[in-house]
Motif scaffolding. Structure first.
Motif, PDB file in Angstrom:
ATOM      1  N   ARG A 150     -33.016 -29.750  35.608  1.00 27.54           N
ATOM      2  CA  ARG A 150     -34.301 -30.179  35.063  1.00 27.54           C
ATOM      3  C   ARG A 150     -34.496 -31.689  35.216  1.00 27.54           C
ATOM      4  NH1 ARG A 150     -35.751 -29.157  28.897  1.00 27.54           N
ATOM      5  NH2 ARG A 150     -34.161 -27.553  29.193  1.00 27.54           N
ATOM      6  N   THR A 151     -35.757 -32.088  35.402  1.00 27.99           N
ATOM      7  CA  THR A 151     -36.166 -33.486  35.337  1.00 27.99           C
ATOM      8  C   THR A 151     -37.059 -33.657  34.115  1.00 27.99           C
ATOM      9  OG1 THR A 151     -36.092 -33.782  37.744  1.00 27.99           O
ATOM     10  CG2 THR A 151     -37.442 -35.331  36.482  1.00 27.99           C
ATOM     11  N   VAL A 152     -36.732 -34.636  33.277  1.00 25.09           N
ATOM     12  CA  VAL A 152     -37.525 -34.920  32.087  1.00 25.09           C
ATOM     13  C   VAL A 152     -38.278 -36.221  32.339  1.00 25.09           C
ATOM     14  CG1 VAL A 152     -37.525 -35.272  29.598  1.00 25.09           C
ATOM     15  CG2 VAL A 152     -35.805 -33.765  30.648  1.00 25.09           C
ATOM     16  N   LEU A 153     -39.596 -36.148  32.353  1.00 27.20           N
ATOM     17  CA  LEU A 153     -40.434 -37.297  32.682  1.00 27.20           C
ATOM     18  C   LEU A 153     -40.969 -37.969  31.432  1.00 27.20           C
ATOM     19  CD1 LEU A 153     -42.094 -38.979  34.798  1.00 27.20           C
ATOM     20  CD2 LEU A 153     -43.931 -37.304  34.433  1.00 27.20           C
ATOM     21  N   ALA A 154     -40.827 -39.278  31.369  1.00 29.33           N
ATOM     22  CA  ALA A 154     -41.459 -40.061  30.307  1.00 29.33           C
ATOM     23  C   ALA A 154     -42.894 -40.365  30.697  1.00 29.33           C
ATOM     24  CB  ALA A 154     -40.686 -41.365  30.080  1.00 29.33           C
ATOM     25  N   SER A 155     -43.832 -39.830  29.915  1.00 31.78           N
ATOM     26  CA  SER A 155     -45.243 -40.117  30.118  1.00 31.78           C
ATOM     27  C   SER A 155     -45.771 -40.810  28.861  1.00 31.78           C
ATOM     28  CB  SER A 155     -46.015 -38.842  30.447  1.00 31.78           C
ATOM     29  OG  SER A 155     -47.358 -39.137  30.823  1.00 31.78           O
ATOM     30  N   THR A 156     -47.057 -40.724  28.608  1.00 34.34           N
ATOM     31  CA  THR A 156     -47.647 -41.511  27.526  1.00 34.34           C
ATOM     32  C   THR A 156     -48.873 -40.826  26.946  1.00 34.34           C
ATOM     33  OG1 THR A 156     -48.768 -43.606  27.023  1.00 34.34           O
ATOM     34  CG2 THR A 156     -48.956 -42.798  29.271  1.00 34.34           C
ATOM     35  N   VAL A 157     -49.141 -41.071  25.672  1.00 33.28           N
ATOM     36  CA  VAL A 157     -50.367 -40.553  25.067  1.00 33.28           C
ATOM     37  C   VAL A 157     -51.603 -41.284  25.584  1.00 33.28           C
ATOM     38  CG1 VAL A 157     -49.220 -39.756  22.958  1.00 33.28           C
ATOM     39  CG2 VAL A 157     -50.167 -42.078  23.043  1.00 33.28           C
ATOM     40  N   TRP A 158     -51.399 -42.359  26.340  1.00 33.24           N
ATOM     41  CA  TRP A 158     -52.558 -43.003  26.970  1.00 33.24           C
ATOM     42  C   TRP A 158     -53.325 -42.024  27.861  1.00 33.24           C
ATOM     43  CZ3 TRP A 158     -53.802 -48.524  28.342  1.00 33.24           C
ATOM     44  CH2 TRP A 158     -53.320 -49.426  27.391  1.00 33.24           C
ATOM     45  N   VAL A 159     -52.661 -40.992  28.377  1.00 28.87           N
ATOM     46  CA  VAL A 159     -53.368 -40.049  29.251  1.00 28.87           C
ATOM     47  C   VAL A 159     -54.469 -39.313  28.494  1.00 28.87           C
ATOM     48  CG1 VAL A 159     -51.332 -39.734  30.722  1.00 28.87           C
ATOM     49  CG2 VAL A 159     -51.777 -38.096  28.884  1.00 28.87           C
ATOM     50  N   TYR A 160     -54.381 -39.246  27.165  1.00 29.80           N
ATOM     51  CA  TYR A 160     -55.423 -38.574  26.396  1.00 29.80           C
ATOM     52  C   TYR A 160     -56.721 -39.371  26.376  1.00 29.80           C
ATOM     53  CZ  TYR A 160     -51.868 -35.310  24.823  1.00 29.80           C
ATOM     54  OH  TYR A 160     -50.893 -34.355  24.792  1.00 29.80           O
ATOM     55  N   GLY A 161     -56.659 -40.610  26.811  1.00 30.54           N
ATOM     56  CA  GLY A 161     -57.897 -41.360  26.976  1.00 30.54           C
ATOM     57  C   GLY A 161     -58.787 -40.762  28.047  1.00 30.54           C
ATOM     58  N   ALA A 162     -58.208 -39.937  28.928  1.00 29.61           N
ATOM     59  CA  ALA A 162     -58.971 -39.263  29.984  1.00 29.61           C
ATOM     60  C   ALA A 162     -59.307 -37.820  29.613  1.00 29.61           C
ATOM     61  CB  ALA A 162     -58.175 -39.280  31.297  1.00 29.61           C
ATOM     62  N   ALA A 163     -59.050 -37.446  28.359  1.00 31.11           N
ATOM     63  CA  ALA A 163     -59.306 -36.066  27.935  1.00 31.11           C
ATOM     64  C   ALA A 163     -60.712 -35.937  27.364  1.00 31.11           C
ATOM     65  CB  ALA A 163     -58.287 -35.651  26.884  1.00 31.11           C
ATOM     66  N   LEU A 164     -61.313 -34.790  27.611  1.00 32.64           N
ATOM     67  CA  LEU A 164     -62.610 -34.470  27.024  1.00 32.64           C
ATOM     68  C   LEU A 164     -62.412 -33.371  25.996  1.00 32.64           C
ATOM     69  CD1 LEU A 164     -65.064 -34.487  30.044  1.00 32.64           C
ATOM     70  CD2 LEU A 164     -64.461 -36.345  28.500  1.00 32.64           C
ATOM     71  N   GLY A 165     -63.217 -33.430  24.951  1.00 32.51           N
ATOM     72  CA  GLY A 165     -63.108 -32.445  23.880  1.00 32.51           C
ATOM     73  C   GLY A 165     -63.754 -31.123  24.239  1.00 32.51           C
TER      74      GLY A 165
END
Length: 322
Positions: free
Chosen positions: A105-120
């Motif tokens: 497995r590869t475990v990737l560190a990402s960020t909650v900043w990606v939710y800035g591109a989310a639509l409700g």
């Protein structure tokens, strides 16, 4: 289990290495520096963009945690080419080295900043709606280049699963803070300003909020992410309580003040903050943050004073009653 951690001598990575070692794992820190190297970990001093060297280093490992990245959003904006190489090409190199070594497995560190591109749900941004790992991401709302690099890295992980059957876990970090954090991070800047007797400067009106997560709580989630339940899953590792920038300043003032607070112009394309659910991490991993914000700030201040004292002499202590 032998586990590699890219960026294992950095802020978050070094805490992940510490926690993995404490859990009884054999750990390889892959990093071009040894700044916060745990002496009980092996060390491969290599650039992750050096695919042959990285492939050789991962030989014998079972899992790789990929944390090495350009995480300073100001540096990303100042050097977009370098940021793309570090965050996208670096992720590709790690995925390929893991594939060549048949890691589980590869475990990737990402960020909650990606939710800035989310639509409700209504097809528009809704700051009040709580978002989870399944919310659709709109690429034309990616905004900051840092977000674009992290979204691209997540897409690469999914592509390696679909094309090559390589398993993954994605950890979307809340805003981390604690000992060893970069001086540029807001909590560090405010604490250091208070200890040095300088004013605290706030970009914008200070109402923008973040759900900060203490770094040792974050590191604990990485050990839990080794569970089979985390395979091919994405987790938001969000702090439990929203803290505004003004709240940070007030907390620092209460613990280390009195301090003077000044306001400056807001930062361009800053992450405005969204309500993010960490329910999946609690349900599948049994993880939730344990450290309250004031305690975390106090621990960082204690660590910083112990690190800075030999070089700079005595620093100002907290006022009476703190």
């Amino acid at each position: 289990m032998r586990i590699a951690v890219t960026g294992g001598c950095g802020f978050i990575g070094s805490h992940v290495v510490d926690r993995l070692l404490a859990a009884g794992h054999e750990v390889l820190a892959v990093d071009s520096t040894d700044k916060y190297l745990n002496p009980d970990a092996d060390h491969a001093r290599i650039d992750i963009l050096d695919l042959p060297a990285l492939t050789a280093a991962l030989d014998g490992c079972e899992v790789v945690f990929h944390l090495a990245a350009q995480a300073d959003v100001e540096r990303v904006a100042a050097d977009p080419v370098g940021a793309v190489r570090a965050n996208i090409d670096g992720t590709e190199a790690v995925l390929e080295a893991a594939r060549r070594n048949d890691l589980s497995r590869t475990v990737l560190a990402s960020t909650v900043w990606v939710y800035g591109a989310a639509l409700g749900e209504a097809g528009m941004e809704d700051e009040e709606q709580e978002l989870d790992e399944h919310v659709p991401i709109e690429l034309d709302h990616s905004g900051h280049l840092y977000v674009a690099t992290k979204l691209a890295a997540e897409m690469l992980v999914h592509s390696y699963r679909q094309l090559y059957g390589r398993h993954f876990t994605i950890l979307r970090y809340g805003i981390p803070y604690g000992p060893r954090m970069r001086d540029e991070l807001v909590v560090a800047r405010f604490v250091q300003a208070a200890l040095d007797g300088r004013p605290i400067t706030i970009a914008g009106d200070g109402r923008q909020s973040r759900n900060f997560v203490y770094v040792e709580d974050l590191a604990d989630a990485h050990v839990r992410a080794l569970s089979p339940a985390a395979e091919d899953q994405t987790f938001a590792l969000e702090g439990s309580t929203a803290v505004s920038v003004r709240d940070i300043a007030d907390t620092v003032d209460r613990l280390l003040g009195p301090v003077t607070i000044e306001h400056i112009e807001a930062r361009t394309a800053d992450y405005a903050g969204r309500r993010i659910s960490a329910a999946q991490a609690k349900r599948l991993l049994g993880w939730s943050p344990r450290t309250n914000f004031a305690d975390g700030v106090r621990r960082y201040a204690d660590w910083y004073r112990s690190e800075a004292a030999p070089a700079t002499g005595p620093a100002a202590g907290p006022r009476q009653g703190a």
